[in-house]
Every structure is written in C-alpha cells, then in structure tokens.
Design an enzyme around this catalytic site. Structure first.
Site, PDB file in Angstrom:
ATOM      1  N   ALA A  68       0.868  -1.174   0.000  1.00 40.45           N
ATOM      2  CA  ALA A  68       0.000   0.000   0.000  1.00 40.45           C
ATOM      3  C   ALA A  68       0.905   1.223   0.000  1.00 40.45           C
ATOM      4  O   ALA A  68       2.066   1.149   0.410  1.00 40.45           O
ATOM      5  CB  ALA A  68      -0.886  -0.018   1.237  1.00 40.45           C
ATOM      6  N   GLY A 111       0.796  -4.966   0.860  1.00 40.80           N
ATOM      7  CA  GLY A 111      -0.397  -5.084   0.017  1.00 40.80           C
ATOM      8  C   GLY A 111      -0.118  -5.792  -1.298  1.00 40.80           C
ATOM      9  O   GLY A 111      -1.014  -6.412  -1.879  1.00 40.80           O
ATOM     10  N   GLU A 114      -0.271  -9.370  -0.497  1.00 40.41           N
ATOM     11  CA  GLU A 114      -1.680  -9.697  -0.223  1.00 40.41           C
ATOM     12  C   GLU A 114      -2.505  -9.748  -1.515  1.00 40.41           C
ATOM     13  O   GLU A 114      -3.436 -10.543  -1.637  1.00 40.41           O
ATOM     14  CB  GLU A 114      -2.250  -8.666   0.758  1.00 40.41           C
ATOM     15  CG  GLU A 114      -1.586  -8.782   2.122  1.00 40.41           C
ATOM     16  CD  GLU A 114      -1.863  -7.587   3.026  1.00 40.41           C
ATOM     17  OE1 GLU A 114      -1.375  -6.478   2.713  1.00 40.41           O
ATOM     18  OE2 GLU A 114      -2.567  -7.750   4.032  1.00 40.41           O
ATOM     19  N   GLU A 134       4.840  -4.974   7.253  1.00 38.34           N
ATOM     20  CA  GLU A 134       4.088  -3.911   7.945  1.00 38.34           C
ATOM     21  C   GLU A 134       4.536  -3.719   9.382  1.00 38.34           C
ATOM     22  O   GLU A 134       4.462  -2.625   9.932  1.00 38.34           O
ATOM     23  CB  GLU A 134       2.579  -4.220   7.916  1.00 38.34           C
ATOM     24  CG  GLU A 134       1.934  -4.124   6.541  1.00 38.34           C
ATOM     25  CD  GLU A 134       1.965  -5.414   5.749  1.00 38.34           C
ATOM     26  OE1 GLU A 134       2.736  -6.346   6.111  1.00 38.34           O
ATOM     27  OE2 GLU A 134       1.210  -5.506   4.767  1.00 38.34           O
TER      28      GLU A 134
HETATM   29  N1  CO8 Z   1       4.613   3.234  -0.688  1.00 40.94           N
HETATM   30  C1  CO8 Z   1       4.993   4.387  -1.256  1.00 40.94           C
HETATM   31  N2  CO8 Z   1       6.124   4.522  -1.952  1.00 40.94           N
HETATM   32  C2  CO8 Z   1       6.915   3.426  -2.091  1.00 40.94           C
HETATM   33  C3  CO8 Z   1       6.587   2.204  -1.523  1.00 40.94           C
HETATM   34  C4  CO8 Z   1       5.346   2.097  -0.792  1.00 40.94           C
HETATM   35  N3  CO8 Z   1       4.926   0.964  -0.255  1.00 40.94           N
HETATM   36  N4  CO8 Z   1       7.566   1.313  -1.805  1.00 40.94           N
HETATM   37  C5  CO8 Z   1       8.485   1.987  -2.532  1.00 40.94           C
HETATM   38  N5  CO8 Z   1       8.102   3.258  -2.712  1.00 40.94           N
HETATM   39  C6  CO8 Z   1       8.807   4.318  -3.418  1.00 40.94           C
HETATM   40  C7  CO8 Z   1      10.009   4.817  -2.637  1.00 40.94           C
HETATM   41  O1  CO8 Z   1       9.618   5.734  -1.652  1.00 40.94           O
HETATM   42  C8  CO8 Z   1      10.831   5.423  -3.725  1.00 40.94           C
HETATM   43  O2  CO8 Z   1      10.299   6.697  -4.066  1.00 40.94           O
HETATM   44  P1  CO8 Z   1      11.263   8.016  -4.055  1.00 40.94           P
HETATM   45  O3  CO8 Z   1      12.253   7.741  -5.139  1.00 40.94           O
HETATM   46  O4  CO8 Z   1      10.319   9.113  -4.342  1.00 40.94           O
HETATM   47  O5  CO8 Z   1      11.893   8.046  -2.701  1.00 40.94           O
HETATM   48  C9  CO8 Z   1      10.589   4.512  -4.926  1.00 40.94           C
HETATM   49  O6  CO8 Z   1       9.366   3.814  -4.630  1.00 40.94           O
HETATM   50  C10 CO8 Z   1      11.684   3.492  -5.126  1.00 40.94           C
HETATM   51  O7  CO8 Z   1      11.853   2.797  -3.889  1.00 40.94           O
HETATM   52  P2  CO8 Z   1      13.287   2.611  -3.175  1.00 40.94           P
HETATM   53  O8  CO8 Z   1      14.180   3.741  -3.538  1.00 40.94           O
HETATM   54  O9  CO8 Z   1      13.024   2.363  -1.733  1.00 40.94           O
HETATM   55  O10 CO8 Z   1      13.779   1.302  -3.926  1.00 40.94           O
HETATM   56  P3  CO8 Z   1      14.800   0.203  -3.342  1.00 40.94           P
HETATM   57  O11 CO8 Z   1      15.113  -0.688  -4.496  1.00 40.94           O
HETATM   58  O12 CO8 Z   1      15.901   0.841  -2.605  1.00 40.94           O
HETATM   59  O13 CO8 Z   1      13.936  -0.619  -2.241  1.00 40.94           O
HETATM   60  C11 CO8 Z   1      11.944  -1.769  -1.421  1.00 40.94           C
HETATM   61  C12 CO8 Z   1      12.799  -1.374  -2.657  1.00 40.94           C
HETATM   62  C13 CO8 Z   1      12.718  -2.768  -0.555  1.00 40.94           C
HETATM   63  C14 CO8 Z   1      10.686  -2.433  -1.968  1.00 40.94           C
HETATM   64  C15 CO8 Z   1      11.605  -0.514  -0.596  1.00 40.94           C
HETATM   65  O14 CO8 Z   1      11.085   0.479  -1.470  1.00 40.94           O
HETATM   66  C16 CO8 Z   1      10.607  -0.750   0.488  1.00 40.94           C
HETATM   67  O15 CO8 Z   1      10.928  -1.290   1.536  1.00 40.94           O
HETATM   68  N6  CO8 Z   1       9.320  -0.342   0.268  1.00 40.94           N
HETATM   69  C17 CO8 Z   1       8.287  -0.414   1.261  1.00 40.94           C
HETATM   70  C18 CO8 Z   1       7.801  -1.838   1.417  1.00 40.94           C
HETATM   71  C19 CO8 Z   1       6.724  -1.890   2.490  1.00 40.94           C
HETATM   72  O16 CO8 Z   1       6.952  -1.600   3.653  1.00 40.94           O
HETATM   73  N7  CO8 Z   1       5.506  -2.287   2.093  1.00 40.94           N
HETATM   74  C20 CO8 Z   1       4.391  -2.390   2.996  1.00 40.94           C
HETATM   75  C21 CO8 Z   1       3.559  -1.146   2.925  1.00 40.94           C
HETATM   76  S1  CO8 Z   1       2.190  -1.157   4.094  1.00 40.94           S
HETATM   77  C22 CO8 Z   1       1.089  -2.224   3.393  1.00 40.94           C
HETATM   78  O17 CO8 Z   1       1.177  -2.596   2.259  1.00 40.94           O
HETATM   79  C23 CO8 Z   1      -0.010  -2.776   4.247  1.00 40.94           C
HETATM   80  C24 CO8 Z   1      -1.281  -2.140   3.983  1.00 40.94           C
HETATM   81  C25 CO8 Z   1      -2.170  -2.377   5.121  1.00 40.94           C
HETATM   82  C26 CO8 Z   1      -2.193  -1.183   6.059  1.00 40.94           C
HETATM   83  C27 CO8 Z   1      -3.213  -1.401   7.090  1.00 40.94           C
HETATM   84  C28 CO8 Z   1      -3.933  -0.102   7.371  1.00 40.94           C
HETATM   85  C29 CO8 Z   1      -5.372  -0.372   7.821  1.00 40.94           C
END
Ligand code: CO8
Length: 260
Positions: A68, A111, A114, A134
């Site tokens: 997400a 997400g 999921e 998460e």
């Molecule tokens: N949301 C928003 N932006 C994201 C996300 C994300 N989940 N993942 C990556 N991006 C963005 C980065 O911020 C970055 O943008 P910018 O260049 O503007 O900074 C761009 O994508 C590229 O990402 P990275 O530079 O981080 O790329 P890397 O190759 O270094 O790393 C990863 C890749 C490992 C995938 C890393 O981006 C990462 O850890 N992402 C987050 C993964 C994560 O934590 N996902 C879970 C999100 S929460 C969720 O999905 C649960 C939803 C349920 C919530 C419950 C509420 C009720």
C-alpha cells in the site's frame, strides 16, 4: 461504448484473457487509492465480460507491488482510516468469479503480497520476493494477509513472516504454498500468459464453478464443502458445455465450448 482510461494501470485483452498491468514504476507499483480503484474497476469490468475467461495481473520486472502507498497513509488518523476503509474495495476483487492469474516479478510486499494471495494461480519469477513488512511500520497487514497467508502457508510461516517482517524468495514461497509455480524470470510473462490462456480456453461456467468451489474450502467444514462440490457437479449438467465436453470425448475430438 468508450473504453475507460486509466492512469495507474495498463489494460488490454486478447485470446479471452483480460490483462491488467500495474504501472506506477516511480513508486514500485505502490497501491495508492487511485491504483486500487482502477485495478478493482478494470477487474470487475473483465469479470462482467463474456468474452473474458481469465484475468492476468502483472506488475513490472522490479516490483509486482511494493505495498500500500505509505506516503498516502503516513499522515492519516485512525478516524480517517476507518472512515475511508480503503482496503474494503478488495472484497470486490476477491469476489471476482473469473479466475485470476498473478505474474509476480520482483517485490511483492505488504499489500502487493496480499494482492498475490488474492489471485487464484500465482506464477512467480525466480527472483521474486514476498513479504509482509508492515510490522516495521508499526502496523499489521490490512489487505487480508493475516488471514490468507495463514490459510495458504499455515500458522508457523504466517507468524514468522508477519511478526519478523522477513522477506522470502520465490522458492521458499512455493514451498510454503503461496505460489503455484516458479519459472525463470525471463519466462514469467510467457508462462503466465500460457496459463491464463489455457484457463480462458476452458468452459467459462466450469472454471467459474471450479474457482467458487475451491474457494469455499477455506470457508466451510469438510462435510459441507463436499456436499457443495457434489451439488455444483450436478448443477454443471445443466450447461451446454457439459454435454459438449462429454460428447467431444466420446467422439475423440476437441470440445467447442459455448461458455454456457
Ligand atoms: N509506498 C509508497 N512509496 C513506495 C513504496 C510504498 N509501499 N515502496 C516503494 N516506494 C517508493 C520509494 O519511496 C521510492 O520513491 P522516491 O524515489 O520518491 O523516494 C521509490 O518507490 C523506489 O523505492 P526505493 O528507492 O526504496 O527502492 P529500493 O530498491 O531501494 O527498495 C523496497 C525497494 C525494498 C521495496 C523498498 O522500497 C521498500 O521497503 N518499500 C516499502 C515496502 C513496504 O513496507 N511495504 C508495505 C507497505 S504497508 C502495506 O502494504 C499494508 C497495507 C495495510 C495497512 C493497514 C492499514 C489499515
């Protein structure tokens, strides 16, 4: 009728397969509100289309979906999250009657993982990475991960992934039962397309009923599920495709499905 235009996904169809490709490369296909709306809208439209027998869902080479959209959630209050109830829309996706094949390459996190778990057949590239990170954000899965991962992989693996946030590679995901098949990354697109086209080439009432009946296994006690299966089996004898399929077998020819 004018085709809807989408900003965050690419949509096409061929050979009875409706294809949805997540297309937010700058955010690694993070699922913001618009992307979620568009995926569900496109999938629902394919589901209602008689000429579509399977839906193929893909991301990019680097990311199926990295979760997400954290940037969209970061400032939200509990009241706003509860009022928006963003993730409820996925109930419509999970309720699709048309089989969904996911082609997972790269990151399928949060997400994204999921979403793959909601698909019926998951084909993963050998470099794919699955995870529910998460916990590292101070939350838990919110798009069904705690329930679907526990059902497909069992308690031990679900707890391991959700409590530690650790990633698993495609081979481990396959051993865990999260993934149907793993293929070389370079073969992912072709394999997923072949699988989707194969499913789409079958009788649509039969594939719909098969999906519905297998899905019921996760909801019903065994005796009730077995009864449902027999009733569904009996009901399929009301379709033209059952008569055609069995006649074609006897006549040693390929069936010509009418999808009714
Ligand atoms: N949301 C928003 N932006 C994201 C996300 C994300 N989940 N993942 C990556 N991006 C963005 C980065 O911020 C970055 O943008 P910018 O260049 O503007 O900074 C761009 O994508 C590229 O990402 P990275 O530079 O981080 O790329 P890397 O190759 O270094 O790393 C990863 C890749 C490992 C995938 C890393 O981006 C990462 O850890 N992402 C987050 C993964 C994560 O934590 N996902 C879970 C999100 S929460 C969720 O999905 C649960 C939803 C349920 C919530 C419950 C509420 C009720």
């Amino acid at each position: 009728m004018t085709e809807p235009t989408y900003a965050t996904i690419k949509v096409s169809s061929a050979k009875r397969v409706g294809r949805i490709q997540l297309n937010r490369p700058a955010a690694l296909n993070a699922l913001d509100e618009r992307t979620m709306d568009e995926v569900v809208a496109a999938a629902t439209a394919f589901d209602a289309d008689d000429s579509v027998g399977a839906i193929l869902l893909a991301g990019s080479q680097k990311a199926f979906a990295a979760g997400a959209d954290i940037k969209e959630m970061v400032d939200k209050s509990a009241a706003e999250m509860r009022a928006a109830d963003w993730f409820r829309r996925w109930e419509d996706f999970a309720a699709l009657r048309t089989p969904v094949v996911a082609a997972v390459s790269g990151y399928a996190l949060g997400g994204g993982c999921e979403l793959a778990l909601m698909a019926d057949v998951v084909i993963a590239g050998s470099g794919a990475t699955f995870g529910q990170p998460e916990i590292n954000l101070g939350v838990i899965p919110g798009m069904g991960g705690s329930q679907r991962l526990a059902r497909s992989a069992g308690k031990a693996k679900a707890m391991d992934m959700i409590l530690t946030g650790r990633h698993v590679d495609a081979a481990e995901a396959e051993r865990m039962g999260m993934v149907s098949r793993v293929v070389e990354d370079g073969e992912l697109e072709a394999e997923a397309k072949t699988v989707a086209e194969l499913i789409a080439s079958k009788s649509k009432p039969a594939t719909q009923v098969a999906k519905e009946t297998v899905a019921a296994a996760f909801e019903t006690p065994l005796q009730q599920g077995l009864l449902l299966e027999r009733r569904q089996f009996h009901a399929l004898f009301s379709t033209e495709d059952q008569a055609e399929g069995m006649a074609a077998f006897q006549e040693k020819r390929k069936p010509r499905w009418q999808h009714r």
